[in-house]
Write a protein that holds these residues in place. Structure first.
Motif, PDB file in Angstrom:
ATOM      1  N   ILE A 105       0.832  -1.208   0.000  1.00  0.00           N
ATOM      2  CA  ILE A 105       0.000   0.000   0.000  1.00  0.00           C
ATOM      3  C   ILE A 105       0.864   1.254   0.000  1.00  0.00           C
ATOM      4  O   ILE A 105       0.569   2.238  -0.688  1.00  0.00           O
ATOM      5  CB  ILE A 105      -0.977  -0.002   1.196  1.00  0.00           C
ATOM      6  N   SER A 106       1.958   1.236   0.753  1.00  0.00           N
ATOM      7  CA  SER A 106       2.848   2.400   0.802  1.00  0.00           C
ATOM      8  C   SER A 106       3.531   2.625  -0.540  1.00  0.00           C
ATOM      9  O   SER A 106       3.685   3.769  -0.990  1.00  0.00           O
ATOM     10  CB  SER A 106       3.901   2.217   1.903  1.00  0.00           C
ATOM     11  N   ILE A 107       3.918   1.527  -1.202  1.00  0.00           N
ATOM     12  CA  ILE A 107       4.558   1.637  -2.513  1.00  0.00           C
ATOM     13  C   ILE A 107       3.576   2.160  -3.553  1.00  0.00           C
ATOM     14  O   ILE A 107       3.923   2.999  -4.395  1.00  0.00           O
ATOM     15  CB  ILE A 107       5.134   0.269  -2.929  1.00  0.00           C
ATOM     16  N   ILE A 108       2.340   1.686  -3.505  1.00  0.00           N
ATOM     17  CA  ILE A 108       1.315   2.185  -4.431  1.00  0.00           C
ATOM     18  C   ILE A 108       1.157   3.689  -4.280  1.00  0.00           C
ATOM     19  O   ILE A 108       1.079   4.435  -5.270  1.00  0.00           O
ATOM     20  CB  ILE A 108      -0.028   1.468  -4.185  1.00  0.00           C
ATOM     21  N   PHE A 109       1.161   4.168  -3.040  1.00  0.00           N
ATOM     22  CA  PHE A 109       0.961   5.597  -2.813  1.00  0.00           C
ATOM     23  C   PHE A 109       2.202   6.426  -3.143  1.00  0.00           C
ATOM     24  O   PHE A 109       2.105   7.647  -3.280  1.00  0.00           O
ATOM     25  CB  PHE A 109       0.467   5.865  -1.391  1.00  0.00           C
ATOM     26  N   ASP A 110       3.370   5.794  -3.272  1.00  0.00           N
ATOM     27  CA  ASP A 110       4.514   6.512  -3.859  1.00  0.00           C
ATOM     28  C   ASP A 110       4.125   7.027  -5.242  1.00  0.00           C
ATOM     29  O   ASP A 110       4.419   8.171  -5.613  1.00  0.00           O
ATOM     30  CB  ASP A 110       5.725   5.580  -4.007  1.00  0.00           C
ATOM     31  N   PHE A 111       3.464   6.172  -5.996  1.00  0.00           N
ATOM     32  CA  PHE A 111       3.068   6.518  -7.362  1.00  0.00           C
ATOM     33  C   PHE A 111       1.884   7.485  -7.376  1.00  0.00           C
ATOM     34  O   PHE A 111       1.804   8.349  -8.255  1.00  0.00           O
ATOM     35  CB  PHE A 111       2.753   5.246  -8.156  1.00  0.00           C
ATOM     36  N   VAL A 112       0.977   7.349  -6.413  1.00  0.00           N
ATOM     37  CA  VAL A 112      -0.138   8.302  -6.312  1.00  0.00           C
ATOM     38  C   VAL A 112       0.403   9.697  -5.999  1.00  0.00           C
ATOM     39  O   VAL A 112      -0.020  10.696  -6.603  1.00  0.00           O
ATOM     40  CB  VAL A 112      -1.139   7.856  -5.233  1.00  0.00           C
ATOM     41  N   CYS A 113       1.346   9.768  -5.083  1.00  0.00           N
ATOM     42  CA  CYS A 113       1.967  11.044  -4.728  1.00  0.00           C
ATOM     43  C   CYS A 113       2.684  11.642  -5.938  1.00  0.00           C
ATOM     44  O   CYS A 113       2.586  12.851  -6.203  1.00  0.00           O
ATOM     45  CB  CYS A 113       2.938  10.827  -3.576  1.00  0.00           C
ATOM     46  N   ALA A 114       3.402  10.813  -6.673  1.00  0.00           N
ATOM     47  CA  ALA A 114       4.098  11.274  -7.875  1.00  0.00           C
ATOM     48  C   ALA A 114       3.101  11.759  -8.927  1.00  0.00           C
ATOM     49  O   ALA A 114       3.360  12.734  -9.642  1.00  0.00           O
ATOM     50  CB  ALA A 114       4.963  10.149  -8.448  1.00  0.00           C
ATOM     51  N   TYR A 115       1.955  11.089  -9.004  1.00  0.00           N
ATOM     52  CA  TYR A 115       0.934  11.475  -9.981  1.00  0.00           C
ATOM     53  C   TYR A 115       0.393  12.872  -9.699  1.00  0.00           C
ATOM     54  O   TYR A 115       0.281  13.698 -10.619  1.00  0.00           O
ATOM     55  CB  TYR A 115      -0.208  10.463  -9.963  1.00  0.00           C
ATOM     56  N   PHE A 116       0.067  13.165  -8.436  1.00  0.00           N
ATOM     57  CA  PHE A 116      -0.459  14.495  -8.117  1.00  0.00           C
ATOM     58  C   PHE A 116       0.637  15.564  -8.196  1.00  0.00           C
ATOM     59  O   PHE A 116       0.344  16.734  -8.474  1.00  0.00           O
ATOM     60  CB  PHE A 116      -1.142  14.497  -6.751  1.00  0.00           C
ATOM     61  N   THR A 117       1.879  15.160  -7.980  1.00  0.00           N
ATOM     62  CA  THR A 117       2.997  16.066  -8.237  1.00  0.00           C
ATOM     63  C   THR A 117       3.032  16.423  -9.720  1.00  0.00           C
ATOM     64  O   THR A 117       3.191  17.590 -10.093  1.00  0.00           O
ATOM     65  CB  THR A 117       4.325  15.407  -7.817  1.00  0.00           C
ATOM     66  N   SER A 148       8.813   3.981   2.330  1.00  0.00           N
ATOM     67  CA  SER A 148       7.862   2.920   1.978  1.00  0.00           C
ATOM     68  C   SER A 148       8.539   1.567   1.816  1.00  0.00           C
ATOM     69  O   SER A 148       8.166   0.581   2.452  1.00  0.00           O
ATOM     70  CB  SER A 148       7.121   3.296   0.701  1.00  0.00           C
ATOM     71  N   SER A 149       9.558   1.508   0.971  1.00  0.00           N
ATOM     72  CA  SER A 149      10.135   0.221   0.572  1.00  0.00           C
ATOM     73  C   SER A 149      11.059  -0.375   1.627  1.00  0.00           C
ATOM     74  O   SER A 149      11.141  -1.601   1.763  1.00  0.00           O
ATOM     75  CB  SER A 149      10.914   0.376  -0.738  1.00  0.00           C
ATOM     76  N   LEU A 150      11.762   0.468   2.364  1.00  0.00           N
ATOM     77  CA  LEU A 150      12.680  -0.037   3.382  1.00  0.00           C
ATOM     78  C   LEU A 150      12.038  -0.095   4.766  1.00  0.00           C
ATOM     79  O   LEU A 150      12.154  -1.092   5.474  1.00  0.00           O
ATOM     80  CB  LEU A 150      13.938   0.841   3.434  1.00  0.00           C
ATOM     81  N   TRP A 151      11.341   0.983   5.157  1.00  0.00           N
ATOM     82  CA  TRP A 151      10.841   1.086   6.529  1.00  0.00           C
ATOM     83  C   TRP A 151       9.390   0.659   6.711  1.00  0.00           C
ATOM     84  O   TRP A 151       8.904   0.625   7.834  1.00  0.00           O
ATOM     85  CB  TRP A 151      11.015   2.521   7.021  1.00  0.00           C
ATOM     86  N   SER A 152       8.667   0.415   5.644  1.00  0.00           N
ATOM     87  CA  SER A 152       7.242   0.019   5.723  1.00  0.00           C
ATOM     88  C   SER A 152       6.368   1.109   6.331  1.00  0.00           C
ATOM     89  O   SER A 152       5.294   0.812   6.863  1.00  0.00           O
ATOM     90  CB  SER A 152       7.084  -1.261   6.569  1.00  0.00           C
ATOM     91  N   GLN A 153       6.800   2.367   6.254  1.00  0.00           N
ATOM     92  CA  GLN A 153       6.031   3.461   6.836  1.00  0.00           C
ATOM     93  C   GLN A 153       4.955   3.939   5.865  1.00  0.00           C
ATOM     94  O   GLN A 153       4.995   3.632   4.670  1.00  0.00           O
ATOM     95  CB  GLN A 153       6.961   4.618   7.206  1.00  0.00           C
ATOM     96  N   CYS A 154       4.009   4.716   6.389  1.00  0.00           N
ATOM     97  CA  CYS A 154       2.879   5.148   5.558  1.00  0.00           C
ATOM     98  C   CYS A 154       2.810   6.670   5.401  1.00  0.00           C
ATOM     99  O   CYS A 154       1.747   7.211   5.102  1.00  0.00           O
ATOM    100  CB  CYS A 154       1.569   4.631   6.152  1.00  0.00           C
ATOM    101  N   ASP A 155       3.942   7.349   5.598  1.00  0.00           N
ATOM    102  CA  ASP A 155       3.936   8.814   5.446  1.00  0.00           C
ATOM    103  C   ASP A 155       3.612   9.233   4.015  1.00  0.00           C
ATOM    104  O   ASP A 155       3.054  10.304   3.795  1.00  0.00           O
ATOM    105  CB  ASP A 155       5.296   9.381   5.874  1.00  0.00           C
ATOM    106  N   GLY A 156       3.962   8.388   3.056  1.00  0.00           N
ATOM    107  CA  GLY A 156       3.645   8.702   1.668  1.00  0.00           C
ATOM    108  C   GLY A 156       2.153   8.682   1.382  1.00  0.00           C
ATOM    109  O   GLY A 156       1.696   9.342   0.442  1.00  0.00           O
ATOM    110  N   ILE A 157       1.382   7.955   2.200  1.00  0.00           N
ATOM    111  CA  ILE A 157      -0.058   7.853   1.967  1.00  0.00           C
ATOM    112  C   ILE A 157      -0.738   9.175   2.313  1.00  0.00           C
ATOM    113  O   ILE A 157      -1.434   9.772   1.485  1.00  0.00           O
ATOM    114  CB  ILE A 157      -0.674   6.697   2.769  1.00  0.00           C
TER     115      ILE A 157
END
Length: 396
Positions: A105-117, A148-157
């Motif tokens: 889920i965190s990795i998916i939202f990396d791309f969502v964040c990039a999309y809105f950027t 996201s990928s290393l720490w499994s955190q959800c700050d990107g969401i």
């Protein structure tokens, strides 16, 4: 003859398809996305301390207590929306290794964040490849990969929802912007770092006070499934309060003001820090209110950067990941104001070094980040003054 012709047509179609795929794979955007996915794939096996201490035990608890029904228990200190993903991961994605399904889920939202950027930068550059560059820069930003990928955190969401909020405000789709902000707050209280921007656009009468109701309404909708599962509403409403009481540190590896204050003064400094931060936000709001400047997308972005830098820099009890929204907003700022390209570079360096946890580097970064914040504020003030002078001249 007919069979030979059919075979030739089929072979021609296959070759055409191969050529199409080859052309697509040679496009910078596609190659960039593939490389970004490869990097994340390599990072997937890493299990951070937070993963071992919190996320994996929560996942196991959900499996042992009936999936959705586990929501009635007080086994997690996050808000329910993130736990919903763990329920999905433990059921629909149970065939995947736990660490992968949790991180997904965190990795998916990396791309969502990039999309809105991409969407925000597209407002500045309707033509050209600048938005694509912004999209890829977000995906390859070290703290984004780390988080996201290393720490499994959800700050990107929650940050993705904040970037979406800024975008929809720029598009004057205010209700949708407030819903996005509410979704961010429903995931992490740190989404409130963008609140000064919302206060400013409200006091400038760009939105009505009624639109702020979307924030608590969105939160209530997000916690409703957990309430339905049996967890008391009072508990769900106090999650953030209970979180705030958990750690008794002025600064937990974060490059902000409190790196220079010993933790023994915790009890005295925390209320002072809260009052000081509130005063700074109100002062910023008042200064902008006094001007007649229009809140165009570039001005909104400038204020957004100040907001997500100012609040975690002045607030006590911050963690090293709490400048994550500033990491992303500063990248967009760099595209809107390329003459200040060094600002996103400085923010990224300071944020990344705080992840590494070296005390002396964090202290140095707190000074560098403080200088950057002051510079961004000073530039906003100078542009506001110039705008005032132009308006007075035109009136005269």
């Amino acid at each position: 003859m007919a069979e030979n012709q059919l075979a030739r047509n089929f072979e021609a179609q296959v070759n055409k398809f191969k050529q199409h795929i080859y052309i697509q794979l040679n496009k910078p955007l596609i190659r960039g996305i593939i490389f970004a996915l490869v990097i994340r794939y390599v990072c997937l096996p890493n299990k951070s301390s937070d993963y071992k201490s919190f996320l994996e035990p929560w996942y196991n608890f959900i499996v042992e207590h009936g999936g959705f029904l586990s929501l009635k228990y007080d086994f997690y200190d996050y808000t329910p929306p993130y736990i919903y993903w763990l329920i999905i991961a433990s059921s629909l994605l149970a065939w995947l290794p736990k660490v992968i399904s949790i991180k997904l889920i965190s990795i998916i939202f990396d791309f969502v964040c990039a999309y809105f950027t991409y969407k925000l930068v597209r407002l500045k550059y309707p033509v050209g490849n600048m938005p694509t560059k912004a999209f890829l820069i977000v995906l390859f930003t070290p703290t984004v990969i780390y988080n996201s990928s290393l720490w499994s955190q959800c700050d990107g969401i929650y940050t993705a929802f904040l970037i979406a909020c800024i975008y929809y405000l720029s598009m004057q789709r205010n209700s949708l912007a407030f819903i996005c902000f509410g979704l961010g707050v429903s995931l992490k209280l740190q989404a409130m770092f963008l609140l000064p921007l919302l206060l400013i656009i409200w006091i400038k009468k760009k939105v009505s006070w009624q639109q702020f109701l979307w924030i608590p309404l969105t939160y209530l909708v997000c916690i409703f499934p957990a309430f339905l599962a049996g967890r008391p509403l009072f508990d769900l409403l106090l999650i953030y309060f209970n979180q705030s009481q958990k750690y008794k540190e002025l600064a937990k590896g974060v490059p902000n003001l409190y790196q220079w204050i010993p933790n023994r003064y915790y009890s005295d400094v925390v209320p002072i820090g809260l009052i000081f931060t509130t005063f700074a936000i109100l002062l910023l709001t008042y200064i902008i209110y006094q001007t007649k400047t229009k809140l165009a997308p570039d001005r909104l972005l400038h204020i957004s950067l100040i907001s997500v830098l100012l609040v975690p820099y002045l607030l006590p009890k911050m963690h090293q990941r709490y400048f994550y929204p500033a990491d992303i907003v500063s990248i967009i700022f760099g595209f809107y104001f390329p003459q200040y390209y060094w600002i996103p570079i400085m923010v990224q360096i300071c944020s990344l070094l705080s992840y590494l946890g070296t005390p002396i580097l964090i202290k140095i970064c707190s000074l560098a980040l403080g200088f950057t914040l002051c510079f961004v504020i000073q530039k906003l003030q100078s542009t506001l003054n110039q705008s005032q002078d132009i308006q007075i001249h035109e009136f005269s």
